[in-house]
Design a protein around this motif. Structure first.
Motif, PDB file in Angstrom:
ATOM      1  N   ARG A   1       0.808  -1.209   0.000  1.00  0.00           N
ATOM      2  CA  ARG A   1       0.000   0.000   0.000  1.00  0.00           C
ATOM      3  C   ARG A   1       0.848   1.269   0.000  1.00  0.00           C
ATOM      4  O   ARG A   1       0.328   2.356  -0.181  1.00  0.00           O
ATOM      5  CB  ARG A   1      -0.906   0.035   1.241  1.00  0.00           C
ATOM      6  N   SER A   2       2.148   1.171   0.245  1.00  0.00           N
ATOM      7  CA  SER A   2       2.968   2.366   0.420  1.00  0.00           C
ATOM      8  C   SER A   2       3.145   3.125  -0.890  1.00  0.00           C
ATOM      9  O   SER A   2       3.107   2.545  -1.979  1.00  0.00           O
ATOM     10  CB  SER A   2       4.334   2.002   0.998  1.00  0.00           C
TER      11      SER A   2
ATOM     12  N   THR B   1       4.403  14.127  -5.541  1.00  0.00           N
ATOM     13  CA  THR B   1       4.116  13.186  -6.607  1.00  0.00           C
ATOM     14  C   THR B   1       2.604  13.191  -6.862  1.00  0.00           C
ATOM     15  O   THR B   1       1.861  13.926  -6.216  1.00  0.00           O
ATOM     16  CB  THR B   1       4.555  11.756  -6.233  1.00  0.00           C
ATOM     17  N   THR B   2       2.151  12.351  -7.778  1.00  0.00           N
ATOM     18  CA  THR B   2       0.710  12.204  -8.022  1.00  0.00           C
ATOM     19  C   THR B   2       0.188  10.898  -7.426  1.00  0.00           C
ATOM     20  O   THR B   2      -0.963  10.523  -7.662  1.00  0.00           O
ATOM     21  CB  THR B   2       0.401  12.221  -9.529  1.00  0.00           C
ATOM     22  N   GLU B   3       1.007  10.199  -6.672  1.00  0.00           N
ATOM     23  CA  GLU B   3       0.606   8.895  -6.150  1.00  0.00           C
ATOM     24  C   GLU B   3      -0.421   9.030  -5.026  1.00  0.00           C
ATOM     25  O   GLU B   3      -0.350   9.952  -4.194  1.00  0.00           O
ATOM     26  CB  GLU B   3       1.832   8.124  -5.661  1.00  0.00           C
ATOM     27  N   ILE B   4      -1.380   8.112  -4.999  1.00  0.00           N
ATOM     28  CA  ILE B   4      -2.429   8.072  -3.980  1.00  0.00           C
ATOM     29  C   ILE B   4      -2.560   6.629  -3.507  1.00  0.00           C
ATOM     30  O   ILE B   4      -2.666   5.716  -4.330  1.00  0.00           O
ATOM     31  CB  ILE B   4      -3.772   8.575  -4.544  1.00  0.00           C
ATOM     32  N   PRO B   5      -2.552   6.381  -2.191  1.00  0.00           N
ATOM     33  CA  PRO B   5      -2.724   4.999  -1.715  1.00  0.00           C
ATOM     34  C   PRO B   5      -4.084   4.452  -2.130  1.00  0.00           C
ATOM     35  O   PRO B   5      -5.051   5.200  -2.282  1.00  0.00           O
ATOM     36  CB  PRO B   5      -2.637   5.150  -0.188  1.00  0.00           C
ATOM     37  N   ARG B   6      -4.160   3.146  -2.295  1.00  0.00           N
ATOM     38  CA  ARG B   6      -5.425   2.563  -2.733  1.00  0.00           C
ATOM     39  C   ARG B   6      -6.509   2.713  -1.675  1.00  0.00           C
ATOM     40  O   ARG B   6      -6.220   2.986  -0.505  1.00  0.00           O
ATOM     41  CB  ARG B   6      -5.240   1.111  -3.142  1.00  0.00           C
ATOM     42  N   GLN B   7      -7.737   2.562  -2.102  1.00  0.00           N
ATOM     43  CA  GLN B   7      -8.901   2.812  -1.260  1.00  0.00           C
ATOM     44  C   GLN B   7      -8.807   2.059   0.073  1.00  0.00           C
ATOM     45  O   GLN B   7      -8.448   0.895   0.135  1.00  0.00           O
ATOM     46  CB  GLN B   7     -10.178   2.383  -1.983  1.00  0.00           C
ATOM     47  N   GLY B   8      -9.153   2.776   1.151  1.00  0.00           N
ATOM     48  CA  GLY B   8      -9.159   2.184   2.481  1.00  0.00           C
ATOM     49  C   GLY B   8      -7.847   2.259   3.215  1.00  0.00           C
ATOM     50  O   GLY B   8      -7.759   1.867   4.385  1.00  0.00           O
TER      51      GLY B   8
ATOM     52  N   TYR C   1      13.248   4.639   0.323  1.00  0.00           N
ATOM     53  CA  TYR C   1      13.089   3.186   0.411  1.00  0.00           C
ATOM     54  C   TYR C   1      11.613   2.886   0.637  1.00  0.00           C
ATOM     55  O   TYR C   1      10.995   3.420   1.568  1.00  0.00           O
ATOM     56  CB  TYR C   1      13.916   2.617   1.558  1.00  0.00           C
ATOM     57  N   LEU C   2      11.016   2.044  -0.212  1.00  0.00           N
ATOM     58  CA  LEU C   2       9.616   1.653  -0.091  1.00  0.00           C
ATOM     59  C   LEU C   2       9.505   0.139  -0.001  1.00  0.00           C
ATOM     60  O   LEU C   2      10.008  -0.580  -0.869  1.00  0.00           O
ATOM     61  CB  LEU C   2       8.792   2.131  -1.294  1.00  0.00           C
ATOM     62  N   SER C   3       8.878  -0.347   1.080  1.00  0.00           N
ATOM     63  CA  SER C   3       8.496  -1.743   1.163  1.00  0.00           C
ATOM     64  C   SER C   3       6.988  -1.808   0.954  1.00  0.00           C
ATOM     65  O   SER C   3       6.364  -0.813   0.572  1.00  0.00           O
ATOM     66  CB  SER C   3       8.884  -2.327   2.525  1.00  0.00           C
ATOM     67  N   HIS C   4       6.367  -2.940   1.212  1.00  0.00           N
ATOM     68  CA  HIS C   4       4.924  -3.047   0.995  1.00  0.00           C
ATOM     69  C   HIS C   4       4.143  -2.036   1.831  1.00  0.00           C
ATOM     70  O   HIS C   4       3.165  -1.459   1.368  1.00  0.00           O
ATOM     71  CB  HIS C   4       4.430  -4.457   1.316  1.00  0.00           C
ATOM     72  N   HIS C   5       4.582  -1.819   3.065  1.00  0.00           N
ATOM     73  CA  HIS C   5       3.782  -1.005   3.973  1.00  0.00           C
ATOM     74  C   HIS C   5       4.575   0.109   4.655  1.00  0.00           C
ATOM     75  O   HIS C   5       4.046   0.766   5.556  1.00  0.00           O
ATOM     76  CB  HIS C   5       3.123  -1.887   5.030  1.00  0.00           C
ATOM     77  N   PHE C   6       5.798   0.321   4.250  1.00  0.00           N
ATOM     78  CA  PHE C   6       6.608   1.376   4.847  1.00  0.00           C
ATOM     79  C   PHE C   6       7.259   2.223   3.754  1.00  0.00           C
ATOM     80  O   PHE C   6       7.618   1.712   2.696  1.00  0.00           O
ATOM     81  CB  PHE C   6       7.710   0.787   5.747  1.00  0.00           C
TER      82      PHE C   6
ATOM     83  N   VAL D   1       4.091   4.656   7.704  1.00  0.00           N
ATOM     84  CA  VAL D   1       3.586   3.291   7.642  1.00  0.00           C
ATOM     85  C   VAL D   1       2.195   3.341   7.024  1.00  0.00           C
ATOM     86  O   VAL D   1       1.385   4.228   7.361  1.00  0.00           O
ATOM     87  CB  VAL D   1       3.559   2.633   9.044  1.00  0.00           C
ATOM     88  N   PHE D   2       1.902   2.416   6.108  1.00  0.00           N
ATOM     89  CA  PHE D   2       0.620   2.358   5.394  1.00  0.00           C
ATOM     90  C   PHE D   2      -0.052   1.008   5.697  1.00  0.00           C
ATOM     91  O   PHE D   2       0.590  -0.039   5.592  1.00  0.00           O
ATOM     92  CB  PHE D   2       0.838   2.477   3.881  1.00  0.00           C
TER      93      PHE D   2
END
Length: 259
Positions: A25-26, A36-43, A201-206, A257-258
């Protein structure tokens, strides 16, 4: 430290949350002046040193800047919305707005009341290199002690316009870097340049970003110009001396954290 404690506690607690078994989700939020233009997915909810946010849809993120609260004694409301995507001119077109107001109960270092809007496009050249172009406008209803993105314009205008570009390099699944170049205050008597760099640095949720940006007034061959600046400050300005300096630094540091 009092602002970090609940954020760190929540981040550790989320490690056991079922959402961490889902897909990543990150996102990379970007720099202060060049998002940036990035937006986390819904929820998606995000907690961190830079932003507290929620995404009610895949096209909208709303939140508040935690960094502005603990470092600038100012509360904020921020929204990022995707207007268009996948055109022949750009990958995405976003609008981002923010309202920032200082609160004396958090401190008196800054006294400000600001509305900000960004229009940002993403241009993806390939899988490694993307460019984000941002047009920025700020309106200052109170600039008694504003943050350092408000330099002394040496005019009587309470607004300013800027243009900045963020160049993103993504050289692996997790690692990348960003480089910023632009101009702050097109309507200033003498517009200023902005330069910035960061490693991320981007992981799945950080998401972690470390860097800085630098704003500077370019040297002028007109010696009378500096005299005019000093004369303006002495007779008309009355604003904080801190913002009359020909340069300023800004941290571009984030830990999010996402989930």
């Amino acid at each position: 430290m009092k602002f970090f404690s609940p954020i760190l506690f929540a981040a550790v607690g989320m490690l056991a949350h079922p959402a961490f078994a889902e897909e990543g989700r990150s996102i990379l939020l970007g720099h202060n002046l060049a998002p940036t233009t990035e937006i986390p997915r819904q929820g998606t909810v995000s907690l961190g040193s830079y932003l507290l946010s929620y995404s009610p849809s895949d096209r909208l993120m709303i939140g508040s800047c935690s960094w502005m609260a603990w470092n600038y004694n100012s509360l904020s409301l921020i929204a990022r919305y995707r207007l268009l995507e996948k055109s022949s001119w750009f990958e995405n077109l976003n609008l981002q707005g923010a309202y920032i107001k200082s609160v004396r109960s958090l401190g008196t270092k800054y006294i400000q009341d600001i509305g900000i809007i960004w229009a940002t496009t993403e241009h993806r050249l390939n899988e490694v290199y993307s460019i984000f172009v941002s047009i920025n406008g700020m309106q200052f209803w109170d600039e008694t002690k504003p943050f350092s993105f408000r330099r002394e314009p040496y005019n009587d205008q309470s607004f300013q316009f800027s243009l900045s570009t963020l160049h993103r390099l993504k050289w692996s699944r997790h690692w990348g870097a960003s480089f910023e170049i632009g101009s702050l205050g097109f309507n200033y008597v003498h517009p200023m340049m902005i330069f910035g760099t960061s490693l991320n640095y981007l992981s799945h949720h950080f998401a972690i970003q470390m860097g800085f940006s630098f704003i500077a007034r370019l040297p002028s061959s007109d010696n009378s110009q500096e005299s005019n600046y000093n004369s303006y400050y002495d007779t008309r300005s009355g604003r904080s001396l801190e913002n009359t300096a020909p340069y300023s630094y800004h941290p571009e540091i984030q830990a999010q954290v996402f989930f």
